[in-house]
Motif scaffolding. Structure first.
Motif, mmCIF file in Angstrom:
data_model
loop_
_atom_site.group_PDB
_atom_site.id
_atom_site.type_symbol
_atom_site.label_atom_id
_atom_site.label_comp_id
_atom_site.label_asym_id
_atom_site.label_seq_id
_atom_site.Cartn_x
_atom_site.Cartn_y
_atom_site.Cartn_z
ATOM 1 N N PRO A 113 -23.186 -42.313 1.669
ATOM 2 C CA PRO A 113 -23.119 -41.085 0.868
ATOM 3 C C PRO A 113 -23.104 -39.821 1.725
ATOM 4 O O PRO A 113 -22.409 -38.862 1.403
ATOM 5 N N GLU A 114 -23.845 -39.829 2.845
ATOM 6 C CA GLU A 114 -23.877 -38.657 3.716
ATOM 7 C C GLU A 114 -22.493 -38.378 4.316
ATOM 8 O O GLU A 114 -22.097 -37.231 4.474
ATOM 9 N N GLU A 143 -20.339 -36.832 1.573
ATOM 10 C CA GLU A 143 -20.753 -35.445 1.358
ATOM 11 C C GLU A 143 -20.240 -34.544 2.480
ATOM 12 O O GLU A 143 -19.753 -33.455 2.227
ATOM 13 N N ARG A 144 -20.361 -35.015 3.723
ATOM 14 C CA ARG A 144 -19.908 -34.221 4.873
ATOM 15 C C ARG A 144 -18.407 -33.939 4.772
ATOM 16 O O ARG A 144 -17.966 -32.811 4.988
ATOM 17 N N ARG A 182 -17.847 -31.344 2.093
ATOM 18 C CA ARG A 182 -18.329 -30.039 2.548
ATOM 19 C C ARG A 182 -17.342 -29.400 3.524
ATOM 20 O O ARG A 182 -17.163 -28.192 3.544
ATOM 21 N N ARG A 234 -16.921 -33.681 -6.355
ATOM 22 C CA ARG A 234 -18.144 -34.483 -6.294
ATOM 23 C C ARG A 234 -18.392 -35.206 -7.620
ATOM 24 O O ARG A 234 -19.000 -36.262 -7.651
#
Length: 87
Positions: free
Chosen positions: A22-23, A26-27, A30, A46
Motif C-alpha cells: 500500500p505504501e 500511495e507514493r 502522491r 485513490r
C-alpha cells in the motif's frame, strides 16, 4: 496475502489485480504517477483503491491459500523460463 522479505503485507487491489505494498501505491499516486507500480495499469484515483470485501471474498473462495498458489505459480514460471533458456 503475500509478504515481502521485511514482513510487511502486500495488498491485492481489485482495480489492478496486482499485489502491491500500500505504501508503494500511495507514493506513486502522491508523485502523480497514475499507474500501478507492479503491472502499470492505470489507476485514476485513490477511491478506486478502496478495499472491496466482495472482491476479497471471491479471491478467497477461488484461492483459499493464496500464498501457496502464488508460490506454485512462481515455481511453474521459473521452470518454464529455465526450459526456454535450455532450448
Amino acid at each position: 496475502m503475500s509478504r515481502v522479505p521485511g514482513g510487511a503485507p502486500e495488498r491485492r487491489f481489485n482495480r489492478v489485480l496486482a499485489s502491491v505494498l500500500p505504501e508503494c501505491m500511495e507514493r506513486c499516486l502522491r508523485q502523480g504517477k497514475k499507474e500501478c507500480p507492479s503491472c502499470r495499469r492505470h489507476v485514476a484515483t485513490r477511491r478506486s483503491l478502496r478495499r472491496d470485501a466482495n472482491f476479497d471474498a471471491i479471491i478467497h473462495a477461488l484461492f483459499p491459500d493464496l500464498d501457496l498458489y502464488e508460490r506454485e505459480q512462481e515455481a511453474t514460471l521459473a521452470s518454464l523460463d529455465h526450459e526456454e533458456k535450455r532450448a
